[in-house]
Design an enzyme around this catalytic site. Structure first.
Site, PDB file in Angstrom:
ATOM      1  N   THR A 165       0.830  -1.199   0.000  1.00 34.25           N
ATOM      2  CA  THR A 165       0.000   0.000   0.000  1.00 34.25           C
ATOM      3  C   THR A 165       0.870   1.257   0.000  1.00 34.25           C
ATOM      4  O   THR A 165       1.723   1.432   0.870  1.00 34.25           O
ATOM      5  CB  THR A 165      -0.910   0.000   1.241  1.00 34.25           C
ATOM      6  OG1 THR A 165      -1.687  -1.199   1.247  1.00 34.25           O
ATOM      7  CG2 THR A 165      -1.827   1.205   1.238  1.00 34.25           C
ATOM      8  N   GLU A 166       0.650   2.111  -0.998  1.00 38.45           N
ATOM      9  CA  GLU A 166       1.361   3.388  -1.117  1.00 38.45           C
ATOM     10  C   GLU A 166       2.876   3.226  -1.129  1.00 38.45           C
ATOM     11  O   GLU A 166       3.614   4.102  -0.689  1.00 38.45           O
ATOM     12  CB  GLU A 166       0.929   4.349   0.018  1.00 38.45           C
ATOM     13  CG  GLU A 166      -0.575   4.493   0.196  1.00 38.45           C
ATOM     14  CD  GLU A 166      -1.261   5.138  -1.008  1.00 38.45           C
ATOM     15  OE1 GLU A 166      -0.555   5.709  -1.846  1.00 38.45           O
ATOM     16  OE2 GLU A 166      -2.499   5.048  -1.095  1.00 38.45           O
ATOM     17  N   LEU A 167       3.348   2.092  -1.604  1.00 38.09           N
ATOM     18  CA  LEU A 167       4.784   1.764  -1.695  1.00 38.09           C
ATOM     19  C   LEU A 167       5.469   1.732  -0.325  1.00 38.09           C
ATOM     20  O   LEU A 167       6.684   1.935  -0.241  1.00 38.09           O
ATOM     21  CB  LEU A 167       5.524   2.731  -2.619  1.00 38.09           C
ATOM     22  CG  LEU A 167       5.140   2.750  -4.098  1.00 38.09           C
ATOM     23  CD1 LEU A 167       6.188   3.538  -4.898  1.00 38.09           C
ATOM     24  CD2 LEU A 167       4.984   1.375  -4.690  1.00 38.09           C
ATOM     25  N   TRP A 210       5.521   6.533  -0.983  1.00 33.56           N
ATOM     26  CA  TRP A 210       5.600   7.530  -2.066  1.00 33.56           C
ATOM     27  C   TRP A 210       4.766   8.769  -1.763  1.00 33.56           C
ATOM     28  O   TRP A 210       4.574   9.609  -2.623  1.00 33.56           O
ATOM     29  CB  TRP A 210       5.220   6.915  -3.403  1.00 33.56           C
ATOM     30  CG  TRP A 210       3.766   6.552  -3.629  1.00 33.56           C
ATOM     31  CD1 TRP A 210       2.733   6.626  -2.749  1.00 33.56           C
ATOM     32  CD2 TRP A 210       3.189   6.086  -4.859  1.00 33.56           C
ATOM     33  NE1 TRP A 210       1.553   6.215  -3.337  1.00 33.56           N
ATOM     34  CE2 TRP A 210       1.809   5.883  -4.643  1.00 33.56           C
ATOM     35  CE3 TRP A 210       3.698   5.819  -6.127  1.00 33.56           C
ATOM     36  CZ2 TRP A 210       0.949   5.410  -5.634  1.00 33.56           C
ATOM     37  CZ3 TRP A 210       2.838   5.358  -7.114  1.00 33.56           C
ATOM     38  CH2 TRP A 210       1.487   5.150  -6.863  1.00 33.56           C
TER      39      TRP A 210
END
Length: 413
Positions: free
Chosen positions: A145-147, A295
């Site tokens: 999730t979200e890097l 990120w």
């Protein structure tokens, strides 16, 4: 010859409806079905359907030389199956071109990696099964999730059978090194890391329509030139799929850009590679992530979701009731709880200011972060009351956050 790895995240959360104090215990629905259906239909018309058609055409015209990767969250797949089956079919047709590799992730786009190893594994396995069921692929590369990634997570990802991970090419991680290489995880040497080139990615994802940017207008020729000049073995470009038509509207020229961009890259001798292909390459060096990195926002850390006491209280309360939810052995109850683990609910509670704060507001359906917190905590209270076992340990942080909220409101009067 430098390879381009293009990846796009495709995700929609189940947003909560305004859930007041007097809704608790009434059996009222948690999620705003009408709003979620309407938003999905809008994004499908503006982004998913035209982008899928365009990309499938580009893959066929290039005879497979153009290729990309997508990651579709489980909550998106559920919404497509319920409200837009023709859009799910459109994604299946795009994948059937052979030019799309699908990635693994947590089914509910959650922050489970930061809270519960058991829940993280359960959601990753469920997502893997869904990708196999809908598309006939078994993901070999993971994107959390979200890097969100850090060294301690690498051994678990490797044990789950993944060969590579998409990570953020944050300055505090890379330092003097280039993002344009394949690296190895320091705590799981067989696991490959593919760092995002955030500047070239954000040129498309964030700056494309910004007329105050000195790179505007961004043409396909210009961006291909920048990629070719960036050097290295492979350039990793990661964006939200909704960039195409939703965040950057069609009248900005984003679809014309996307139609021309693959050809301009190929004309410059660049190639396109799937993440799984790059993950089979030998790494240039190990790369350490000593703390969770993402990120999101300027900090590239987890403060977009866990940067204040409201968010921390909600996160603790959500995962504090996991064992009791599982003990209830109620699939419907479990699904409602897991939809609450979606990271977006915490993202809406962010209290940052300036440019990052504007991004959070853009995505949030609430008037303020405090409204998001109240709605979420009321839902959690209702869910907690429906459990057979009281959740004693979740009370202190939730109470602390409510006191903080009360103090804040008092100061505003």
């Amino acid at each position: 010859m430098t390879a381009i790895c293009l990846y796009a995240q495709v995700h929609q959360p189940f947003r909560l409806r305004p859930y007041g104090l007097f809704d608790i215990g009434t059996g009222a629905e948690y999620f705003d079905t009408e709003q979620n259906r309407a938003l999905l239909r809008r994004v499908a018309e503006k982004c998913y359907l035209p982008a899928n058609r365009l990309l499938a055409d580009q893959i066929r015209r290039s005879q497979g030389e153009f290729r990309l990767a997508l990651s579709l969250s489980g909550t998106l797949l559920d919404q497509l199956a319920a409200w837009a089956p023709e859009v799910l079919q459109s994604f299946q047709e795009l994948v059937a071109t052979g030019g799309v590799e699908l990635l693994g992730e947590t089914y509910h786009h959650s922050l489970a990696s930061l809270a519960s190893e058991a829940e993280f594994v359960a959601q990753v396995e469920r997502h893997r099964a869904a990708i196999g069921r809908h598309f006939g692929q078994r993901p070999v590369v993971f994107r959390n999730t979200e890097l969100i990634y850090w060294d301690n997570l690498a051994p678990l990802i490797a044990r789950l059978g993944f060969r590579g991970v998409m990570v953020e090419g944050a300055d505090h991680v890379l330092d003097w090194r280039s993002a344009n290489h394949v690296y190895a995880a320091t705590t799981a040497p067989g696991l490959r890391l593919l760092p995002r080139h955030y500047r070239l990615s954000d040129d498309i994802g964030f700056r494309f329509s910004n007329r105050a940017w000195d790179g505007w207008p961004l043409t396909a020729e210009k961006h291909a030139d920048w990629i070719a000049a960036s050097g290295g073995d492979s350039v990793h470009l990661y964006v939200d799929y909704e960039t195409f038509g939703e965040h950057q509207w069609a009248d900005t020229g984003i679809f014309a850009f996307l139609a021309q961009w693959p050809r301009e890259c190929l004309r410059r001798g660049l190639t396109f590679a799937h993440p799984g292909t790059l993950a089979a390459r030998a790494p240039v060096a190990p790369l350490a992530f000593t703390r969770p990195t993402s990120w999101a926002d300027v900090e590239r850390d987890t403060t977009a979701w866990l940067g204040n006491r409201l968010q921390e209280a909600a996160q603790q309360r959500i995962y504090g009731m996991r064992e009791a939810v599982l003990a209830a052995r109620d699939p419907e109850l479990l699904e409602r709880w897991r939809r609450l683990t979606t990271s977006d609910h915490l993202y809406y509670m962010c209290t940052k200011w300036f440019a990052d704060g504007d991004v959070h507001k853009y995505f949030s359906p609430y008037e303020s972060p405090y409204d998001a917190f109240v709605a979420c905590m009321n839902v959690l209270q209702d869910l907690e009351q429906s459990l057979p076992v009281p959740i004693v340990e979740a009370a202190p942080p939730a109470l602390a956050a409510r006191r903080m909220l009360a103090a804040r409101r008092s100061a505003m009067v």
